[in-house]
Write a protein that holds these residues in place. Structure first.
Motif, PDB file in Angstrom:
ATOM      1  N   PHE A   5       5.918  15.151  27.486  1.00  0.00           N
ATOM      2  CA  PHE A   5       5.564  13.844  28.036  1.00  0.00           C
ATOM      3  C   PHE A   5       6.691  12.866  27.698  1.00  0.00           C
ATOM      4  CE2 PHE A   5       1.380  15.757  27.294  1.00  0.00           C
ATOM      5  CZ  PHE A   5       0.730  15.489  28.488  1.00  0.00           C
ATOM      6  N   ILE A   7       7.217   9.031  27.519  1.00  0.00           N
ATOM      7  CA  ILE A   7       6.214   7.967  27.458  1.00  0.00           C
ATOM      8  C   ILE A   7       6.854   6.605  27.236  1.00  0.00           C
ATOM      9  CG2 ILE A   7       4.173   7.142  26.228  1.00  0.00           C
ATOM     10  CD1 ILE A   7       3.717  10.079  25.348  1.00  0.00           C
ATOM     11  N   THR A  18      -0.381   1.446  27.812  1.00  0.00           N
ATOM     12  CA  THR A  18      -1.361   1.883  28.793  1.00  0.00           C
ATOM     13  C   THR A  18      -2.283   2.963  28.227  1.00  0.00           C
ATOM     14  OG1 THR A  18      -0.021   3.688  29.703  1.00  0.00           O
ATOM     15  CG2 THR A  18       0.344   1.467  30.612  1.00  0.00           C
ATOM     16  N   GLU A  20      -3.012   5.661  29.693  1.00  0.00           N
ATOM     17  CA  GLU A  20      -2.366   6.942  29.988  1.00  0.00           C
ATOM     18  C   GLU A  20      -1.377   7.314  28.893  1.00  0.00           C
ATOM     19  OE1 GLU A  20       0.145   9.199  33.557  1.00  0.00           O
ATOM     20  OE2 GLU A  20      -0.230   7.040  33.687  1.00  0.00           O
ATOM     21  N   SER A  23      -3.333   8.446  25.860  1.00  0.00           N
ATOM     22  CA  SER A  23      -3.896   9.770  26.091  1.00  0.00           C
ATOM     23  C   SER A  23      -2.838  10.863  25.920  1.00  0.00           C
ATOM     24  CB  SER A  23      -4.496   9.837  27.501  1.00  0.00           C
ATOM     25  OG  SER A  23      -4.978  11.128  27.797  1.00  0.00           O
ATOM     26  N   ALA A  24      -1.638  10.618  26.449  1.00  0.00           N
ATOM     27  CA  ALA A  24      -0.553  11.601  26.317  1.00  0.00           C
ATOM     28  C   ALA A  24      -0.145  11.759  24.862  1.00  0.00           C
ATOM     29  CB  ALA A  24       0.632  11.174  27.172  1.00  0.00           C
ATOM     30  N   THR A 108       5.950  15.477  32.280  1.00  0.00           N
ATOM     31  CA  THR A 108       5.194  14.368  32.841  1.00  0.00           C
ATOM     32  C   THR A 108       5.806  13.056  32.338  1.00  0.00           C
ATOM     33  OG1 THR A 108       3.138  15.645  32.832  1.00  0.00           O
ATOM     34  CG2 THR A 108       2.936  13.251  33.026  1.00  0.00           C
ATOM     35  N   VAL A 110       5.305   9.211  31.863  1.00  0.00           N
ATOM     36  CA  VAL A 110       4.194   8.261  31.776  1.00  0.00           C
ATOM     37  C   VAL A 110       4.759   6.848  31.820  1.00  0.00           C
ATOM     38  CG1 VAL A 110       2.250   7.461  30.390  1.00  0.00           C
ATOM     39  CG2 VAL A 110       2.849   9.899  30.413  1.00  0.00           C
TER      40      VAL A 110
END
Length: 250
Positions: A5, A7, A18, A20, A23-24, A108, A110
């Motif tokens: 991730f 981020i 955020t 998100e 969560s990551a 990912t 973020v």
């Protein structure tokens, strides 16, 4: 669990991180990033932290990819948004230049609240018209390119947000950049120095291009130079708002 991730932690105020991103981070076995950003993350002691210096982005990205190869879930953290002068581009550059199997890595990105957005919200609506975001650092590009882009952006009528404006190693660039802009813009154009917006040491200075003093700026400051369509609204409390007109004269 083998994944990465990237981020964006936001500008520093926990309320601007955020859901998100949180969560990551909760999935991470390892956190990699510039030391102060790694320190900002509140995670269990079981999470392994890998802080590093500010100029080793590619090494940091390669380390993350190597950890992911070992089955780790890696969080690479950046301040603001990781895709705006952050670690996202370094990671994809490392993948592009690295071994073929890195291209299969589960990545990912973020998004986060970038410093320019936090500063603009604090000031009013200076990004209400067209704007551009630039870095004044000449570590990865020639200073002549920076000056040319500044000149063209000013001539095009963009509001200009400057990242990495001034540091102990680069104390002169902001002053020269402001001189470049003074050749293309009226001295009355509003300028904002927005330092550490949303954090306890926040400082906001509103001035104009004629009186903008580079000595008030450090690396934690977002410098915002308005366009000829940027207006100042003085308030009875003594402070002011800035906004940029949505309409451009023909």
């Amino acid at each position: 669990m083998s994944r990465i991730f990237v981020i964006g932690l936001g500008p520093g105020n926990p309320d601007q991180q955020t859901p998100e991103a949180r969560s990551a981070l909760s999935l991470a076995t390892d956190v990699i990033g510039y030391g102060p950003y790694v320190d900002r993350v509140d995670l269990p002691e079981t999470v392994v932290r890998h802080p590093s210096d500010n100029r080793v982005e590619l090494d940091r990205a390669r380390h993350a990819l190597e950890l992911a190869e070992q089955g780790r879930c890696v969080a690479i953290v950046s301040g603001g948004d990781a895709g705006v002068f952050g670690m996202a581009s370094a990671l994809f550059e490392a993948i592009d230049q690295g071994p073929e199997h890195w291209r299969a890595t589960d990545v990912t990105v973020v998004p986060g609240v970038s410093a320019v957005l936090a500063a603009a919200a604090r000031i009013g609506a200076p990004l209400g018209g067209d704007f551009c975001v630039m870095s004044l650092s000449d570590n990865l590009k020639p200073w002549g390119v920076v000056c040319r882009r500044l000149k063209l952006a000013a001539e095009a009528g963009f509001v200009i947000a400057l990242y990495n404006p001034r540091s102990k190693a680069r104390p002169w660039q902001l002053g020269e950049a402001l001189d470049v802009l003074r050749k293309s813009l009226p001295g009355t154009v509003p300028v904002a120095f927005a330092r550490a917006i949303g954090r306890p040491d926040e400082r906001l200075v509103l001035t104009d291009l004629t009186h903008a003093d580079p000595k008030l700026v450090d690396m934690s400051t977002l410098v915002l130079i308005g366009s000829e369509l940027t207006r100042k609204i003085d308030r009875p409390q003594g402070d002011a708002w800035l906004y940029t007109s949505r309409s451009v004269p023909s």
